[in-house]
Design a protein around this motif. Structure first.
Motif, PDB file in Angstrom:
ATOM      1  N   TRP A  34       0.861  -1.189   0.000  1.00  0.00           N
ATOM      2  CA  TRP A  34       0.000   0.000   0.000  1.00  0.00           C
ATOM      3  C   TRP A  34       0.897   1.239   0.000  1.00  0.00           C
ATOM      4  CZ3 TRP A  34      -5.276   0.190  -0.479  1.00  0.00           C
ATOM      5  CH2 TRP A  34      -5.815   1.480  -0.460  1.00  0.00           C
ATOM      6  N   VAL A  35       0.918   1.972  -1.111  1.00  0.00           N
ATOM      7  CA  VAL A  35       1.869   3.086  -1.215  1.00  0.00           C
ATOM      8  C   VAL A  35       1.200   4.454  -1.259  1.00  0.00           C
ATOM      9  CG1 VAL A  35       3.754   1.763  -2.246  1.00  0.00           C
ATOM     10  CG2 VAL A  35       2.001   2.761  -3.735  1.00  0.00           C
ATOM     11  N   MET A  36      -0.083   4.525  -1.626  1.00  0.00           N
ATOM     12  CA  MET A  36      -0.731   5.843  -1.675  1.00  0.00           C
ATOM     13  C   MET A  36      -1.222   6.242  -0.278  1.00  0.00           C
ATOM     14  SD  MET A  36      -4.636   5.431  -3.119  1.00  0.00           S
ATOM     15  CE  MET A  36      -4.845   7.188  -2.990  1.00  0.00           C
ATOM     16  N   GLN A  37      -1.835   7.404  -0.173  1.00  0.00           N
ATOM     17  CA  GLN A  37      -2.365   7.893   1.106  1.00  0.00           C
ATOM     18  C   GLN A  37      -3.141   6.800   1.837  1.00  0.00           C
ATOM     19  OE1 GLN A  37      -4.554  11.803   1.338  1.00  0.00           O
ATOM     20  NE2 GLN A  37      -6.220  10.422   1.837  1.00  0.00           N
ATOM     21  N   GLY A  38      -2.698   6.455   3.028  1.00  0.00           N
ATOM     22  CA  GLY A  38      -3.306   5.350   3.772  1.00  0.00           C
ATOM     23  C   GLY A  38      -2.872   5.387   5.230  1.00  0.00           C
ATOM     24  N   PRO A  39      -2.532   4.223   5.808  1.00  0.00           N
ATOM     25  CA  PRO A  39      -2.252   4.181   7.249  1.00  0.00           C
ATOM     26  C   PRO A  39      -1.020   4.987   7.683  1.00  0.00           C
ATOM     27  CG  PRO A  39      -1.876   2.020   6.209  1.00  0.00           C
ATOM     28  CD  PRO A  39      -2.590   2.872   5.212  1.00  0.00           C
ATOM     29  N   GLN A  40      -0.006   5.063   6.819  1.00  0.00           N
ATOM     30  CA  GLN A  40       1.186   5.843   7.211  1.00  0.00           C
ATOM     31  C   GLN A  40       0.855   7.329   7.282  1.00  0.00           C
ATOM     32  OE1 GLN A  40       4.153   4.761   8.278  1.00  0.00           O
ATOM     33  NE2 GLN A  40       3.364   2.680   8.102  1.00  0.00           N
ATOM     34  N   VAL A  41       0.058   7.813   6.326  1.00  0.00           N
ATOM     35  CA  VAL A  41      -0.351   9.226   6.350  1.00  0.00           C
ATOM     36  C   VAL A  41      -1.156   9.499   7.618  1.00  0.00           C
ATOM     37  CG1 VAL A  41      -1.873  10.927   5.241  1.00  0.00           C
ATOM     38  CG2 VAL A  41      -0.214   9.655   3.864  1.00  0.00           C
ATOM     39  N   ALA A  42      -2.095   8.610   7.945  1.00  0.00           N
ATOM     40  CA  ALA A  42      -2.926   8.819   9.144  1.00  0.00           C
ATOM     41  C   ALA A  42      -2.067   8.875  10.405  1.00  0.00           C
ATOM     42  CB  ALA A  42      -3.974   7.711   9.246  1.00  0.00           C
ATOM     43  N   ALA A  43      -1.074   7.990  10.492  1.00  0.00           N
ATOM     44  CA  ALA A  43      -0.212   7.966  11.681  1.00  0.00           C
ATOM     45  C   ALA A  43       0.676   9.217  11.733  1.00  0.00           C
ATOM     46  CB  ALA A  43       0.650   6.699  11.669  1.00  0.00           C
TER      47      ALA A  43
END
Ligand SMILES: *Cc1c(COP(=O)(O)O)cnc(C)c1O
Length: 405
Positions: A34-43
Motif C-alpha cells: 500500500w503506497v498511496m495515502q493510507g495508514p502511514q499518512v494517518a499515523a
C-alpha cells in the motif's frame, strides 16, 4: 565549467539528515503493498498534530497546496485581498492568486525579516479577508501583535510555516510550538531545503474539526470516501463527489519517511541552535555585519542563517569569493513583486489593486524587503556541519567583508 560542489571539501548550504531509518521505513511501506495515502499518512498526521500541539493535522503534497487549502478554508474568494509579504518564496503570494484573490504586500522588519505588524493595520480595506503571515527562515513572526488585530477586524490569519517546524513562540507566558496554530491554520513544508523532509510534502494544522474534514475532502477530489475506506469495506459502496476538490495528497511512502524525520526533529533543532549560537559568537566582531535578531519571545529552528553584509560589500562578489573557496551561499529571500510574473500586475508593489506609481525595482513601500534581498546572504547551516566547516565559513566571510573598511 568546473562543478563547485564536486570538491571533496565543499560546504553545501543545506543537507537533509536522512538515514537507514528512513530508507527502512520507505522500504517497509513499499513491501506492504500500500503506497498511496493510507495508514502511514494517518499515523504521521496524528504524530505531527501531537508534536505541534494542534487539534488536527492533514498531510498534503506540499506547503504550496497546504496554503491554497488554508486560504480556501478561511473563506478567501475571488476579489478578496490578502495582506502578506512580498519578501518570501513566490509560493506564498501564488497561493493567494490560486483563490482569485489579490496579495497586498507590506514591508518587513529589518532584523527578523518578518512582516512588520505596524504596517498591517494600514493595509486593511473593506475587501481584506485574511492576513497570510510567514515565519521566515524559521523565525516566528509577531503573532501577539497580529492575531488580536486580526480578531478585532474579523480577519482570518493563515500561517506560512514552511520553514518553521520546531520553532517556538512565547504565548500567554508559555513556550508553544509554531503550528498549534496561533492563527486559524498553519501550513508546513517537507521540501529537502526545510528542516525535515519527505522529498516533497506538506501539512496543515488547525483546531477546527470542520476544517480538518474539509481538508480531507479537498485533497482527494472532494470525494466522500477515501480509497483506503472503500478498499477495506465489507460491503459494496459508491463514492460521491461533494465539493470541487483537488489531488493534493501525500503518499504513504513519504509519510513513512516523515514519521522517522519527526523522531529526529528535536535533535536536529537542538543542533541547529548550537550552530546558530556559534555563528553569533564567531561573527560578532566582523565590523558592520548584521546578525539576525531573535526576539526574546521567539525561538527559531534556524532553518536559515541570514547575515546583512557591511555597507560597501557587493553581495555577488562576497558570494563568489566564498564559492571559490568551496562554500555555498544564497542571496537573501526573494521579493515576489520584483519578479516578472508579479511586476506585470498593477497592484504588485504593495499599493493594492488600485495601482502603483513606483519605478520598477525601486518600490518606495517595500524598502526593507528589497534591501533584505539585495544586502543579505544566507550561510551554510545543517545538523551534520562540523566546527571546522563552520570556522571555514566564518574565516572566508571575515576576509571577504574587508570590502566594507
Ligand atoms: C519553501 C517555501 C514554500 C513552499 O513550500 P513547498 O513545500 O515547496 O510547496 C512556501 N513558503 C515559504 C516561506 C517557503 O520557504
Amino acid at each position: 565549467m568546473a562543478d563547485a560542489a564536486a570538491r571533496n571539501d565543499f560546504i553545501p548550504l543545506a543537507l537533509p539528515l536522512l538515514g537507514d531509518e528512513e530508507a527502512e521505513a520507505a522500504s517497509r511501506t513499499i513491501r506492504s503493498g500500500w503506497v498511496m495515502q493510507g495508514p502511514q499518512v494517518a499515523a504521521f498526521e496524528e504524530e505531527f498534530a501531537a508534536f505541534v500541539g494542534a487539534g488536527y493535522a492533514r498531510a498534503v503534497s506540499s506547503c504550496t497546496t497546504a496554503l491554497h487549502l488554508g486560504l480556501v478554508a478561511v473563506g478567501v474568494v475571488p476579489g478578496d485581498e490578502v495582506i502578506t509579504v512580498s519578501h518570501s518564496f513566490v509560493a506564498t503570494a501564488n497561493s493567494v492568486r490560486y483563490c482569485g484573490a489579490t496579495p497586498v504586500f507590506v514591508d518587513i522588519e529589518p532584523g527578523t525579516y518578518n512582516i512588520d505588524p505596524t504596517l498591517v493595520e494600514r493595509a486593511i480595506t473593506p475587501r481584506t479577508r485574511a492576513i497570510l503571515v510567514v515565519h521566515q527562515m524559521g523565525m516566528p513572526c509577531d503573532m501577539a501583535a497580529i492575531v488580536p488585530l486580526a480578531r478585532a477586524r474579523g480577519l482570518a490569519v493563515v500561517e506560512d510555516c514552511a520553514c518553521a517546524v520546531g520553532s517556538e513562540i512565547l504565548w500567554d507566558g508559555r513556550w508553544e510550538r509554531i503550528g498549534r496554530p496561533h492563527g486559524d491554520v498553519a501550513c508546513f513544508s517537507f521540501h529537502p531545503r526545510k528542516v525535515i523532509t519527505t522529498g516533497d510534502g506538506g501539512m496543515i494544522t488547525t483546531d477546527r474539526e470542520d476544517w480538518a474534514e474539509l481538508f480531507r475532502l479537498l485533497r482527494l477530489h472532494g470525494m466522500s470516501q477515501s480509497t483506503a475506506q472503500r478498499h477495506g469495506s465489507p460491503t459494496v459502496t459508491f463514492e460521491s463527489y461533494e465539493l470541487f476538490g483537488f489531488n493534493y495528497r501525500m503518499t504513504d511512502i513519504q509519510a513513512a519517511i516523515g514519521r522517522e524525520q519527526l523522531k529526529r526533529l528535536p535533535g536536529i533543532v537542538e543542533r541547529r541552535r548550537e550552530i546558530a549560537d556559534r555563528y553569533r559568537t564567531l561573527l560578532a566582531d566582523i565590523p558592520g555585519l548584521g546578525l539576525p535578531v531573535e526576539p526574546d519571545w521567539a525561538r527559531s529552528n534556524w532553518q536559515s542563517y541570514c547575515v546583512r553584509l557591511p555597507d560597501g560589500c557587493d553581495q555577488r562578489q562576497v558570494m563568489q569569493e566564498l564559492l571559490d573557496q568551496g562554500i555555498a551561499t544564497r542571496r537573501g529571500i526573494m521579493n515576489s513583486h520584483r519578479e516578472p510574473v508579479y511586476r506585470s500586475q498593477p497592484w504588485s508593489c504593495g499599493a493594492g489593486p488600485d495601482g502603483c506609481d513606483c519605478a520598477p525595482g525601486a518600490c518606495t513601500r517595500l524598502v526593507e524587503s528589497e534591501q533584505a534581498q539585495d544586502r543579505t546572504i544566507v550561510l551554510p547551516i545543517f545538523p551534520q556541519m562540523t566546527d571546522e566547516q563552520q570556522d571555514r565559513v566564518v574565516d572566508a566571510l571575515r576576509a571577504s567583508c574587508r570590502c566594507g573598511s
